[in-house]
Design a protein around this motif. Structure first.
Motif, PDB file in Angstrom:
ATOM      1  N   GLY A 218       0.838  -1.200   0.000  1.00 20.66           N
ATOM      2  CA  GLY A 218       0.000   0.000   0.000  1.00 20.66           C
ATOM      3  C   GLY A 218       0.864   1.237   0.000  1.00 20.66           C
ATOM      4  N   GLN A 219       0.274   2.346   0.358  1.00 22.65           N
ATOM      5  CA  GLN A 219       0.989   3.624   0.354  1.00 22.65           C
ATOM      6  C   GLN A 219       2.013   3.713   1.482  1.00 22.65           C
ATOM      7  OE1 GLN A 219      -0.021   6.419  -1.949  1.00 22.65           O
ATOM      8  NE2 GLN A 219      -0.650   4.505  -2.913  1.00 22.65           N
ATOM      9  N   THR A 220       1.791   2.917   2.522  1.00 15.79           N
ATOM     10  CA  THR A 220       2.693   2.891   3.675  1.00 15.79           C
ATOM     11  C   THR A 220       2.889   1.433   4.067  1.00 15.79           C
ATOM     12  OG1 THR A 220       0.888   2.864   5.276  1.00 15.79           O
ATOM     13  CG2 THR A 220       1.645   5.045   4.552  1.00 15.79           C
ATOM     14  N   PRO A 221       3.831   1.168   4.974  1.00 17.17           N
ATOM     15  CA  PRO A 221       3.827  -0.172   5.570  1.00 17.17           C
ATOM     16  C   PRO A 221       2.500  -0.358   6.312  1.00 17.17           C
ATOM     17  CG  PRO A 221       5.362   1.294   6.732  1.00 17.17           C
ATOM     18  CD  PRO A 221       4.917   2.012   5.496  1.00 17.17           C
ATOM     19  N   LEU A 222       1.999  -1.570   6.306  1.00 21.85           N
ATOM     20  CA  LEU A 222       0.647  -1.795   6.839  1.00 21.85           C
ATOM     21  C   LEU A 222       0.631  -2.907   7.871  1.00 21.85           C
ATOM     22  CD1 LEU A 222      -1.394  -1.831   3.494  1.00 21.85           C
ATOM     23  CD2 LEU A 222      -1.337   0.022   5.195  1.00 21.85           C
ATOM     24  N   ARG A 223      -0.194  -2.752   8.885  1.00 24.55           N
ATOM     25  CA  ARG A 223      -0.465  -3.867   9.782  1.00 24.55           C
ATOM     26  C   ARG A 223      -1.632  -4.673   9.217  1.00 24.55           C
ATOM     27  NH1 ARG A 223       1.731  -3.414  15.195  1.00 24.55           N
ATOM     28  NH2 ARG A 223       0.259  -4.953  15.986  1.00 24.55           N
ATOM     29  N   ALA A 224      -1.550  -5.993   9.360  1.00 25.68           N
ATOM     30  CA  ALA A 224      -2.590  -6.881   8.845  1.00 25.68           C
ATOM     31  C   ALA A 224      -3.638  -7.103   9.932  1.00 25.68           C
ATOM     32  CB  ALA A 224      -1.976  -8.196   8.404  1.00 25.68           C
ATOM     33  N   ALA A 225      -4.499  -6.106  10.113  1.00 28.10           N
ATOM     34  CA  ALA A 225      -5.433  -6.133  11.234  1.00 28.10           C
ATOM     35  C   ALA A 225      -6.341  -7.362  11.206  1.00 28.10           C
ATOM     36  CB  ALA A 225      -6.273  -4.854  11.233  1.00 28.10           C
ATOM     37  N   ALA A 226      -6.843  -7.700  10.034  1.00 30.89           N
ATOM     38  CA  ALA A 226      -7.788  -8.820   9.938  1.00 30.89           C
ATOM     39  C   ALA A 226      -7.108 -10.137  10.303  1.00 30.89           C
ATOM     40  CB  ALA A 226      -8.364  -8.884   8.530  1.00 30.89           C
ATOM     41  N   VAL A 227      -5.878 -10.275   9.875  1.00 29.06           N
ATOM     42  CA  VAL A 227      -5.132 -11.505  10.178  1.00 29.06           C
ATOM     43  C   VAL A 227      -4.867 -11.577  11.676  1.00 29.06           C
ATOM     44  CG1 VAL A 227      -2.985 -12.783   9.786  1.00 29.06           C
ATOM     45  CG2 VAL A 227      -4.045 -11.502   7.906  1.00 29.06           C
ATOM     46  N   GLU A 228      -4.434 -10.468  12.240  1.00 31.22           N
ATOM     47  CA  GLU A 228      -4.120 -10.449  13.666  1.00 31.22           C
ATOM     48  C   GLU A 228      -5.351 -10.808  14.493  1.00 31.22           C
ATOM     49  OE1 GLU A 228      -2.362  -6.673  14.623  1.00 31.22           O
ATOM     50  OE2 GLU A 228      -0.567  -7.047  13.408  1.00 31.22           O
ATOM     51  N   ALA A 229      -6.496 -10.241  14.091  1.00 34.73           N
ATOM     52  CA  ALA A 229      -7.732 -10.524  14.825  1.00 34.73           C
ATOM     53  C   ALA A 229      -8.097 -11.999  14.713  1.00 34.73           C
ATOM     54  CB  ALA A 229      -8.863  -9.655  14.291  1.00 34.73           C
ATOM     55  N   ALA A 230      -7.930 -12.546  13.516  1.00 35.17           N
ATOM     56  CA  ALA A 230      -8.295 -13.949  13.294  1.00 35.17           C
ATOM     57  C   ALA A 230      -7.371 -14.900  14.048  1.00 35.17           C
ATOM     58  CB  ALA A 230      -8.271 -14.270  11.805  1.00 35.17           C
ATOM     59  N   LEU A 231      -6.139 -14.462  14.268  1.00 31.09           N
ATOM     60  CA  LEU A 231      -5.166 -15.348  14.915  1.00 31.09           C
ATOM     61  C   LEU A 231      -5.240 -15.280  16.432  1.00 31.09           C
ATOM     62  CD1 LEU A 231      -1.913 -14.802  12.791  1.00 31.09           C
ATOM     63  CD2 LEU A 231      -3.326 -16.875  12.882  1.00 31.09           C
ATOM     64  N   ASP A 232      -5.639 -14.149  16.940  1.00 29.57           N
ATOM     65  CA  ASP A 232      -5.536 -13.950  18.378  1.00 29.57           C
ATOM     66  C   ASP A 232      -6.371 -14.976  19.140  1.00 29.57           C
ATOM     67  OD1 ASP A 232      -4.419 -12.680  20.558  1.00 29.57           O
ATOM     68  OD2 ASP A 232      -6.222 -11.445  20.850  1.00 29.57           O
ATOM     69  N   GLY A 233      -5.703 -15.761  19.933  1.00 34.70           N
ATOM     70  CA  GLY A 233      -6.366 -16.777  20.725  1.00 34.70           C
ATOM     71  C   GLY A 233      -6.771 -18.019  19.951  1.00 34.70           C
ATOM     72  N   ASP A 237      -3.788 -24.469  14.145  1.00 30.31           N
ATOM     73  CA  ASP A 237      -4.212 -24.879  12.790  1.00 30.31           C
ATOM     74  C   ASP A 237      -5.134 -23.852  12.120  1.00 30.31           C
ATOM     75  OD1 ASP A 237      -6.499 -25.250  14.189  1.00 30.31           O
ATOM     76  OD2 ASP A 237      -6.526 -27.446  14.004  1.00 30.31           O
ATOM     77  N   ALA A 238      -5.303 -22.710  12.777  1.00 29.28           N
ATOM     78  CA  ALA A 238      -6.134 -21.672  12.161  1.00 29.28           C
ATOM     79  C   ALA A 238      -5.337 -20.738  11.254  1.00 29.28           C
ATOM     80  CB  ALA A 238      -6.822 -20.848  13.245  1.00 29.28           C
ATOM     81  N   VAL A 239      -4.022 -20.994  11.174  1.00 30.57           N
ATOM     82  CA  VAL A 239      -3.156 -20.049  10.457  1.00 30.57           C
ATOM     83  C   VAL A 239      -3.552 -19.911   8.987  1.00 30.57           C
ATOM     84  CG1 VAL A 239      -0.795 -19.595   9.709  1.00 30.57           C
ATOM     85  CG2 VAL A 239      -1.224 -20.402  12.037  1.00 30.57           C
ATOM     86  N   ALA A 240      -3.758 -21.055   8.337  1.00 35.02           N
ATOM     87  CA  ALA A 240      -4.027 -21.020   6.898  1.00 35.02           C
ATOM     88  C   ALA A 240      -5.265 -20.180   6.597  1.00 35.02           C
ATOM     89  CB  ALA A 240      -4.205 -22.440   6.368  1.00 35.02           C
ATOM     90  N   GLN A 241      -6.291 -20.375   7.405  1.00 40.34           N
ATOM     91  CA  GLN A 241      -7.525 -19.630   7.174  1.00 40.34           C
ATOM     92  C   GLN A 241      -7.338 -18.145   7.455  1.00 40.34           C
ATOM     93  OE1 GLN A 241     -10.770 -21.400   9.280  1.00 40.34           O
ATOM     94  NE2 GLN A 241     -12.287 -20.398   7.964  1.00 40.34           N
ATOM     95  N   ALA A 242      -6.611 -17.839   8.516  1.00 39.81           N
ATOM     96  CA  ALA A 242      -6.374 -16.431   8.860  1.00 39.81           C
ATOM     97  C   ALA A 242      -5.583 -15.739   7.748  1.00 39.81           C
ATOM     98  CB  ALA A 242      -5.626 -16.338  10.186  1.00 39.81           C
ATOM     99  N   ALA A 243      -4.646 -16.500   7.184  1.00 35.44           N
ATOM    100  CA  ALA A 243      -3.781 -15.904   6.149  1.00 35.44           C
ATOM    101  C   ALA A 243      -4.585 -15.470   4.930  1.00 35.44           C
ATOM    102  CB  ALA A 243      -2.695 -16.890   5.745  1.00 35.44           C
ATOM    103  N   GLN A 244      -5.747 -16.113   4.723  1.00 35.14           N
ATOM    104  CA  GLN A 244      -6.577 -15.743   3.574  1.00 35.14           C
ATOM    105  C   GLN A 244      -7.080 -14.305   3.676  1.00 35.14           C
ATOM    106  OE1 GLN A 244      -6.789 -17.496   0.727  1.00 35.14           O
ATOM    107  NE2 GLN A 244      -5.269 -18.697   1.855  1.00 35.14           N
ATOM    108  N   LYS A 245      -7.045 -13.766   4.907  1.00 32.65           N
ATOM    109  CA  LYS A 245      -7.517 -12.392   5.087  1.00 32.65           C
ATOM    110  C   LYS A 245      -6.394 -11.370   4.887  1.00 32.65           C
ATOM    111  CE  LYS A 245     -10.691 -13.909   8.766  1.00 32.65           C
ATOM    112  NZ  LYS A 245     -12.024 -13.636   8.183  1.00 32.65           N
ATOM    113  N   ALA A 246      -5.246 -11.867   4.501  1.00 33.68           N
ATOM    114  CA  ALA A 246      -4.064 -11.005   4.512  1.00 33.68           C
ATOM    115  C   ALA A 246      -4.239  -9.731   3.697  1.00 33.68           C
ATOM    116  CB  ALA A 246      -2.843 -11.775   4.013  1.00 33.68           C
TER     117      ALA A 246
END
Lengths: 281, 793, 152
Positions: A218-233, A237-246
């Protein structure tokens, strides 16, 4: 190959540098010069005065400051890559510093310069963002701190004012958290086509406090908020699915290295791999 | 004939290079290292538009800038057009190419004005002040779009961008064995049709171009120092363009930092600098900046290819039919229109076929001109046939190695086998190189590993690609060149002279710039004349010192220039023998020559060639009527091309999720005939392979819709660095050429010719189980990934 | 103009330089040390690599004024007392050069690499030279030459 004409002043101290920034016409700071000089040689940048802060030795080096490392703004990529404290307490930033440019670039380029340039394709801004680093800037009104999350305003545009200097970068120690930085590029010396940084903790088989950030999405470095939310807690084995939101919320460029669509795809693939690698560390 | 049996104390040795001591210590002298008192600097103002009319140029501000001595436009600096030397036939369009364009710019980078100042800095600063009144026009940069109705026309006088076609059945001096048509109409034949696009490439010699012109006004003499591969040809072309008498023009190629075809050119800047020096009577210098060079120095390749193969059901190849559309860019430079023809006869590769047809169409576009880039024409041919052979193997369900084995021209056809396209190959070892290559690879083991990797479901899959290749190099027999409408000849020259102090001076008409002939030619002379390797001095690249020659390109250094040297050496031996017989008071037939000594058979009476050299110089006691001096010159016109060949294999690992490619192994088995210095030969192969790999995986120069070069700097143009390439595995066979007395062939372009199809075949092979049959080149991660997605659809 | 003092190959020079003069041009045209070549204008090719205070840098991406007070070594200063530096000798022995244009920069980068990593793997060597491009050798023999020096 020849820059347009300019004046040149050597700063003897940070205060002196600030004064020069205030008094000289169309001033621009130069430290290692590895972002600025290439643009000047092609005459794409034409500053009126270069204020050289490259000799301010106080701003160079890594210091243990308890829960974080204090990295001087003039610390070179090579220093950071080989620094014992950095390797011990924040191996991610030491590792990533070794991926910037090439050895000659790393012998000159500085962390402060890299952040101030605000290039979304550059590695260290992403690393500082994923680490929740704090950037210390000094200006005519004194010192202030800027969270990395609020530092990158836009394309080559940062919160640093024209009359401010980055004196220090504070990066939290990563402790037991795993980390990864996957820099996808065709040639070792290229900028990242896409870069994915991850700092991930885990306890009792579930992921805790995952942080993921992107280079060149993007225009700046970006945090992957959706991925972080999906991963938290989540379980491991949820990694692959969370990564789809990257690529959610990203706005990757299309250029000669890749289209935006391919960058989105790469972000998804690399996010999965980066988080897995972080979990394995 | 072949001389492999001869005892060879120097030929065949891995001699360290005589060139190196200067180059490794910084004592070298490239053109930018040359400075002449009073020298002025030239900066060229170029078009920022791909296509634009020039409605006026205002130089006044530039002329008023500090240090500026002069400034010119095409209207004020008088020069003729640059020389184009290969009008391939009557329909070839060759618009006059003026060094400074007057009417309109036809590509980004087209020179429109020059500024001359007292320093590099002042010239550059002032150039920014030149005001050009532009009227931008629509531009066309794609070959197919340029041929479409209503396309912008690059050269309006023709009303079309079609620059003419060359059709083998009509235009070739050598008859085709059979037309291909009937084979493709035969219902018993298996036929395939493949289409490939070869991207535009930027040669990227590490040294940018540059010119320094020195002036001796009182004598009307000029010395042009140019970063060129072709000092002799440049002298002639500059005379034609600039009107300086050829005898008063000296062209020097100092140390030249690589060429690869990019310095085989008569460039606008050479002519501009000479003309300014003439007008001002002062030395001038122009040094190219790299990004400037990306638009100002010739590009290579860029063509659409269509290749059709007809084979029997059991895989006997019968016919090949090829059509090409090649981008000329905006101008015909020195040999632009003929580049595709350099591959014309080779689209059947190393395979014996019956029917053959070939034609190509040249197309003008609003891009930098194209011209010779390493391999010129032959990499294109090898790419098409070797990719198509894999496609045919897939169609037939055959192993690609098996299909190649089945179709090679067999060893028993040689020497001198006339192939279907009409040329005669003197010698080759197609099957031999492939078998060696297969052995090094461990083919069966690889296939097993590939299979197990696939079955494991890994996202990292393996592939192997093969490429067998031949080339016609050693350019070239002059009569053949004449029949192909090339203006000049293809001979080269050498002079050997014994100096009174006992050293041997060699003057060669080839102009090495990295190929190492100072070393390899010393090895040849050392062996042939029985002198010390260190006593041979090889001079080159200065038309005043070496007036005769046709320079370095087309893998001709050894196979033309080296053979000329050998022939000059034979004349030396012949004359020395006469002097020896005179001194030893015997008949010439009674003398044996070995190791530098003429010995009277059956005696220990002998004379050494060095001493005879001194005798010839002092001329105190020579046979009656003999000219003094032990020196000989030979101009050698090769009776045939030379025909090296080889087989390469490439192993890749492809990441099916990201499309990225890891090059695991690269194996090259080449046959360039007798090898003078194996170390130098291997170096040529390494470099050629690296460029071929780069072409397959990394390099392309693309343009946006307005005609701006998108890969316009070394940051965006993808030259591979050390981490991107593997170490190479090399071996060789030796099949001496029967065409020349040394049995040599040529190796400068081998790797570049062979590598691209080997690499792309490997990538396609890795993904074949997913249904992938083609990947565009360069095979970037995105192209690979797209190919996988398309195959899955 | 600015006044600078630099020590180049052991010799101290004082000079007036224009602010915008690149270090490489100061070395080449100011001091006549033309062994350091210029291959690009984007800091990409490494041809102009020299040592600044003992470390490899691209002299096209430094202003001469930035080098004020520095110790510089160029390719001309690598040999000592007429003896080639082992890296120079290895490049010749292993045919690590053809046209020679990238060679000074490549040798300077390689010596800097070995200073920082005296026993590199092939991969280390290739990455250690990632800032240097060569168009002739395919890097094969360059890597061999550096490895030969590293392995003594």
């Amino acid at each position: 190959m020849i820059p347009a004409s300019f004046d040149y002043e050597v700063a003897e101290s940070v205060d002196h540098a600030l004064e020069l920034l205030r008094t000289k016409e169309d001033p621009k700071l130069i430290a290692g010069g590895h972002s600025l000089l290439p643009l000047m040689k092609l005459r794409l940048a034409r500053p009126g005065t270069l204020v050289d802060i490259g000799r301010l030795g106080d701003l160079r080096g890594v210091r243990d400051a308890g829960d974080h490392l204090a990295i001087g703004g003039l610390t070179r990529h090579h220093d950071l890559n080989t620094d014992a404290l950095a390797r011990q307490h924040c191996p991610l930033i030491a590792y990533a510093a070794g991926l910037v440019g090439d050895p000659q670039v790393r012998h000159r380029g500085t962390i402060g310069g890299s952040l101030a340039h605000g290039d979304p394709a550059s590695d260290l801004p992403t690393i500082c963002l994923v680490l929740d680093a704090v950037i210390v800037a000094r200006g005519p009104g004194g010192e202030r701190t800027i969270d990395a999350s609020g530092f990158f305003n836009g394309f080559f545009d940062t919160a640093l004012a024209e009359d401010e200097i980055i004196t220090e970068v504070r990066v939290p120690k990563t402790g037991s958290a795993g980390w990864s930085y996957l820099k996808f590029r065709q040639r070792a010396l290229d900028w990242a086509t896409v870069g994915v940084a991850a700092v991930v903790g885990s306890s009792h088989g579930s992921i805790q406090g995952a942080k993921v950030a992107f280079t060149n999405m993007g225009q700046t470095p970006l945090r992957a908020a959706a991925v972080e939310a999906a991963l938290d807690g989540a379980p491991r084995d949820a990694v692959a699915q969370a990564a789809q939101k990257a690529d959610e919320g990203t706005d990757p460029p299309s250029d000669t290295w890749a289209t935006g669509d391919f960058r989105r795809h790469l972000a998804r693939v690399l996010t999965g791999r980066a988080v897995e690698e972080a979990l394995s560390r | 004939m072949a001389t492999t049996e001869r005892p060879a104390p120097s030929i065949g040795q891995r001699k360290q290079r005589k060139e190196d001591p200067e180059l490794i210590t910084g004592a070298s002298r490239y053109v930018d290292d040359i400075s002449i008192p009073g020298m002025l600097w030239v900066y060229v103002v170029r078009s920022p538009f791909a296509h634009a009319r020039i409605n006026g140029i205002d130089l006044s501000e530039a002329l008023a800038a500090p240090g500026v001595v002069a400034a010119y436009t095409g209207e004020t600096l008088e020069m003729g057009p640059l020389v184009m030397a290969w009008p391939i036939n009557d329909e070839c369009k060759a618009p006059a190419h003026l060094p400074l364009t007057k009417d309109k710019a036809r590509y980004v980078g087209d020179p429109v004005a020059v500024v001359v100042a007292d320093s590099r800095v002042h010239a550059k600063d002032a150039a920014e002040l030149v005001q050009v009144e532009w009227e931008p026009l629509p531009a066309v940069t794609d070959i197919k779009e340029a041929l479409a109705d209503g396309a912008p026309i690059v050269h309006e006088e023709y009303g079309t961008n079609d620059a003419g076609s060359w059709i083998m059945s009509r235009d070739s001096p050598a008859p085709i064995r059979n037309p291909s048509g009937p084979y493709f109409e035969d219902p018993d034949m298996v036929t395939i049709k493949e289409e490939y696009y070869l991207s535009r490439l930027i040669p990227n010699a590490m040294e940018p171009r540059g010119v320094v012109v020195d002036v001796n006004s009182s004598m009307g003499e000029y010395t042009v120092y140019s970063a060129t591969q072709i000092p002799h040809i440049l002298r002639t072309t500059l005379t034609i363009t600039c009107g300086v008498p050829e005898a008063k023009l000296r062209v020097v190629a100092p140390d030249v930092g690589g060429g690869f075809g990019s310095k085989l050119e008569a460039y606008p800047e050479d002519a501009i600098c000479l003309t300014i020096a003439k007008v001002l009577g002062r030395p001038v210098k122009w040094i190219e900046e790299r990004s400037e060079g990306y638009v100002a120095t010739l590009h290579g390749r860029e063509m659409y290819q269509q290749i059709e193969l007809a084979s029997t059901k059991d895989g006997i190849l019968k016919a090949v039919r090829v059509k090409l559309w090649a981008s000329m860019g905006a101008h015909m430079r020195i040999i632009t229109p003929g580049i595709p023809m350099l591959g014309a006869w080779l689209y059947a590769g190393c395979y014996d076929v019956e029917g053959y047809d070939f034609e190509y169409t040249n197309v003008f576009t609003n891009n930098t001109f194209t011209d010779a880039y390493r391999g010129a024409g032959r990499p294109e041919a090898t790419y098409a046939i070797e990719r198509a052979m894999d496609a045919l193997a897939r169609e037939l369900g055959m192993d690609p190695v098996e299909l190649r084995r089945k179709n090679f021209i067999s060893d028993d056809k040689f020497p001198n086998y006339t192939i279907a396209s009409g040329l005669t190959i003197d010698s080759a070892n197609y099957a031999g190189t492939l078998e060696k290559c297969i052995g090094m690879l461990g083919y069966e083991k690889f296939r097993a590993e590939q299979k197990s990797r696939r079955e494991s479901g890994s996202t990292k899959v393996l592939g192997v690609g093969f490429s067998t290749w031949l080339e016609m190099c050693g350019i070239a027999p002059s009569r053949v060149l004449a029949a192909l409408k090339y203006i000049a000849g293809g001979w080269d020259a050498a002079t050997v002279e014994f100096l009174p102090t006992g050293t041997v001076r060699v003057l060669t008409g080839v102009s090495p710039h990295g190929q190492g002939e100072v070393t390899t030619f010393s090895q040849i002379v050392a062996d042939q004349l029985g002198v010390d390797f260190d006593d041979v001095e090889v001079l080159h690249g200065d038309t005043q010192i070496v007036p005769l020659g046709l320079d370095t390109y087309g893998s001709r250094g050894l196979s033309v220039g080296g053979v000329a040297l050998w022939k000059a050496g034979e004349k030396i031996i012949e004359k020395a023998r006469k002097i020896a017989a005179h001194e030893l008071e015997c008949a010439e037939e009674d003398l044996e020559f070995a190791g530098g000594d003429f010995t009277v058979k059956g005696t220990d009476r002998s004379a050494n060639i060095k001493a005879l050299g001194f005798s010839a110089w002092s001329a105190h006691n020579l046979p009656d009527g003999m000219e003094p001096g032990l020196t000989a010159t030979h101009l050698y016109d090769p009776p045939n091309f030379s025909w090296p060949n080889g087989a390469h294999a490439c192993v890749v690992e492809v990441d099916t999720e990201t499309g990225s490619i890891d090059l695991l192994r690269y194996i090259a088995v080449d046959d360039c005939g007798v090898r003078i210095n194996p170390m130098v030969v291997e170096g040529q192969v390494h470099g050629g392979v690296a460029q071929g790999i780069a072409e397959a995986l990394f390099e392309e120069a693309t343009y946006d819709s307005e005609g701006n070069l998108q890969h316009g700097t070394m940051t965006t143009y993808m030259l591979p660095g050390p981490p991107e390439l593997p170490s190479f595995e090399l071996d060789h066979t030796v099949t001496p050429s029967p065409t020349n007395p040394m049995g040599v062939k040529g190796v400068g372009e081998a790797g570049t010719i062979a590598a691209p199809p080997a690499v792309i075949n490997a990538v396609v092979d890795a993904l074949s189980h997913l249904g992938v049959t083609n990947v565009g080149r360069p095979a970037t991660p995105e192209r690979v990934w797209n190919a996988i997605q398309e195959a899955r659809r | 103009m600015k006044r600078i003092t630099v020590t180049v190959n052991g010799v101290t020079h004082e000079a007036e330089v224009e602010e915008r003069e690149l270090l490489v041009y100061f070395l080449r045209e100011g001091l006549g040390l033309t062994g350091t070549n210029v291959g690009c204008d984007t800091s990409s090719c490494g041809t102009c690599t020299i040592h600044l205070d003992g470390e490899s840098v691209k002299s096209c991406t430094l202003l001469a004024v930035q080098a004020d007070g520095a110790e510089i070594t160029t390719i001309e200063g690598l040999a000592t007392n007429g003896e080639l530096h082992p890296m120079q000798a290895a490049f010749q022995e292993h045919h690590g050069l053809q046209c020679g244009y990238c060679t000074p920069g490549m040798i300077m980068a390689a010596t800097s690499l070995l200073k920082e990593n005296p026993s590199p793997s092939e991969d280390d060597i290739r990455h250690g030279l990632e800032g240097n491009l060569c168009r002739c050798t395919g890097y094969h023999n360059i890597v061999k030459a550096v490895a030969a020096v590293a392995n003594g």
